[in-house]
Design an enzyme around this catalytic site. Sequence first.
Site, PDB file in Angstrom:
ATOM      1  N   SER A 153       0.832  -1.195   0.000  1.00  0.00           N
ATOM      2  CA  SER A 153       0.000   0.000   0.000  1.00  0.00           C
ATOM      3  C   SER A 153       0.877   1.259   0.000  1.00  0.00           C
ATOM      4  O   SER A 153       1.731   1.400  -0.869  1.00  0.00           O
ATOM      5  CB  SER A 153      -0.931  -0.047   1.217  1.00  0.00           C
ATOM      6  N   ARG A 223     -11.827   6.599   9.665  1.00  0.00           N
ATOM      7  CA  ARG A 223     -11.334   5.228   9.699  1.00  0.00           C
ATOM      8  C   ARG A 223     -12.401   4.241   9.213  1.00  0.00           C
ATOM      9  O   ARG A 223     -12.102   3.280   8.506  1.00  0.00           O
ATOM     10  CB  ARG A 223     -10.906   4.867  11.128  1.00  0.00           C
ATOM     11  N   ASP A 319      -8.556  -6.731  -4.601  1.00  0.00           N
ATOM     12  CA  ASP A 319      -8.157  -5.400  -4.121  1.00  0.00           C
ATOM     13  C   ASP A 319      -8.716  -4.354  -5.079  1.00  0.00           C
ATOM     14  O   ASP A 319      -8.253  -4.231  -6.208  1.00  0.00           O
ATOM     15  CB  ASP A 319      -6.627  -5.325  -4.054  1.00  0.00           C
ATOM     16  N   HIS A 352      -7.865  -5.343  -0.222  1.00  0.00           N
ATOM     17  CA  HIS A 352      -6.558  -4.681  -0.120  1.00  0.00           C
ATOM     18  C   HIS A 352      -5.746  -5.192   1.071  1.00  0.00           C
ATOM     19  O   HIS A 352      -4.532  -5.354   0.980  1.00  0.00           O
ATOM     20  CB  HIS A 352      -6.791  -3.174   0.001  1.00  0.00           C
ATOM     21  N   ASP A 353      -6.422  -5.446   2.179  1.00  0.00           N
ATOM     22  CA  ASP A 353      -5.728  -5.881   3.404  1.00  0.00           C
ATOM     23  C   ASP A 353      -5.082  -7.258   3.285  1.00  0.00           C
ATOM     24  O   ASP A 353      -4.357  -7.664   4.195  1.00  0.00           O
ATOM     25  CB  ASP A 353      -6.702  -5.896   4.591  1.00  0.00           C
TER      26      ASP A 353
END
Lengths: 380, 214
Positions: A153, A223, A319, A352-353
Amino acid sequence: MSATKANEEQGQTVRLDRAALKLDCGATLDHVELAYRTYGTLNKDKSNAILICHALTGDQHPAGINPLTDKEGWWTQVVGPGSIIDTDKYFVICSNVLGGCGGSTGPQSDKPDGSGPYGLDFPVITIADMVRAQNLLIDHLGIETLFCVLGGSMGGMQVLQWAAAHGERVFSAVPIATSARHSSQNIAFHEVGRQAILADAAFEGGRYFDSGNRPRKGLAVARMAAHITYLSEAALQRKFGRNLQDRDEVTYGFDADFQIESYLRHQGMSFVERFDANSYLYITRAMDYFDIAAENGGNLAAAFKNSDTRFCVMSFTSDWLFPTSESITLVRALNAAGANVSFVEIESDKGHDAFLLDEPEMHATLSGFLASAATARGLA
Amino acid sequence: MMIDPKSQAAGNLNGDRIDLQLIADRVAPNSKVLDIGCGDGALLELLARQRGIDGRGLELSQSGVNNCVARGLSVVQGDADTDLSYYPDNGFDTVILSQTLQATQRPHEVLREMARIGERLIVSIPNFGHWRVRLDLLFNGRMPVTGALTASWYETANIHLCTLRDFTALCDVLDLQVESCITLSYGKARSLKGRPTRRANLMAEQGVFVLRRA
């Protein structure tokens, strides 16, 4: 083997006094401090150093126990003794980014004139500025060439910046789930997060430290919105579906009826305990400004011309924040530049994580790439 | 489900691809090599071990690429039909396409790009002019399924099959000089100076061509 034992398993901060840091915005920062942590031992040739670059809300504790939270580091899946990034074999360095809130110079640092913390008086920084500061840290550690620079990232952006700006110091580079420029959609999500923080009355123009109050609600919302972008629809559906939270039926109100709501609220609230709102503004801005091609007349390949660095680019199928298409653009540019590049798209539904999670295929790829790079570097 | 064009066209001998060693023998030591459609990286690994080459690979299948990179090879996921244009002119000494041409959308464009990327080309193809193929069609009236072409017409990845003579005719159109040719038949290799004869076009199951920009 005679070797330098250096700060193993502990954090420390270095004051980079040798040179003032000239930033992209034109401002200059004196006495920049970087909080960093190292693992393992630097060998005699100083050829086994690996720099890990952390993501937006990461810190300098990828492995071991984070002394602030007493929790495991954010990349223990990959980094540790006997692990893929083997701290018994490599000297691993990780520093909190410039602008961060893990001990490095940032908006919560005191101004040189003694008038308290910077707040929004802190100059706007870029990914290149973060890398400039890391470059001084590597000087400080007496390392000429890093065996590998890797990260996912925003960490991947730093990896690319390292290769483009200081390629002669980078033997191999592993940019994961990243891009050579922040996309319009990604800037849009960051803007939502920033506006949530700025709209919180407790933000007080960035001087919330004066009142001791903090823009908790704004940062939590930022967040929550961002966290959705780190996952995937399939993963959310699998994990939460439409399940209700501690109840048998909906309440016809705005309580967290659904598990996903409760989960996001928890993510938001726990995040504000460990992250600074001003840092969030500055670091997201740095990502937005990132565009390596723009710095080379719009030609991404030109950024990596004559590069001797060995690249291993990785992306994940689910992602949508840094989709595979971004990696393909990067890989095509690296090929056009004649660079030595490998590229793997990993099948995963974790979004993405995924780069932070247990992804055996990513681990096999990373392990194979590092092994062959180590042979080429004479480390095997 | 598509069947891997390599495993179906390569003709296995004791589990090994017999064309690989023939190709490896024709690559200069320590040269820079691009292997298009590198599969699981067997040829690149052989070349690195025997010839000390600086090798790169391009492979369509995700599992192929992941295997290659996990084995320490420099391979990217990509498509010969669309991704060769991103490679620089004369970036490689030798560009290899083994048992892949017949599975591409535009074989002539792929060869043109290869000649732009490297001066020397090594291309191996299954021979659709092989007598078994001709007899199958003549007597059975069915699309041939042979040792070198193992899949039925409806599931084959080989969409652009040709004979050895078809291939050299295309080389003429593209100004590619046929330096040498090796024909393979039932595990036996024959080396020919220049282009294959009509007899070779009848007898060979596969052809390995070494080409140069004319």
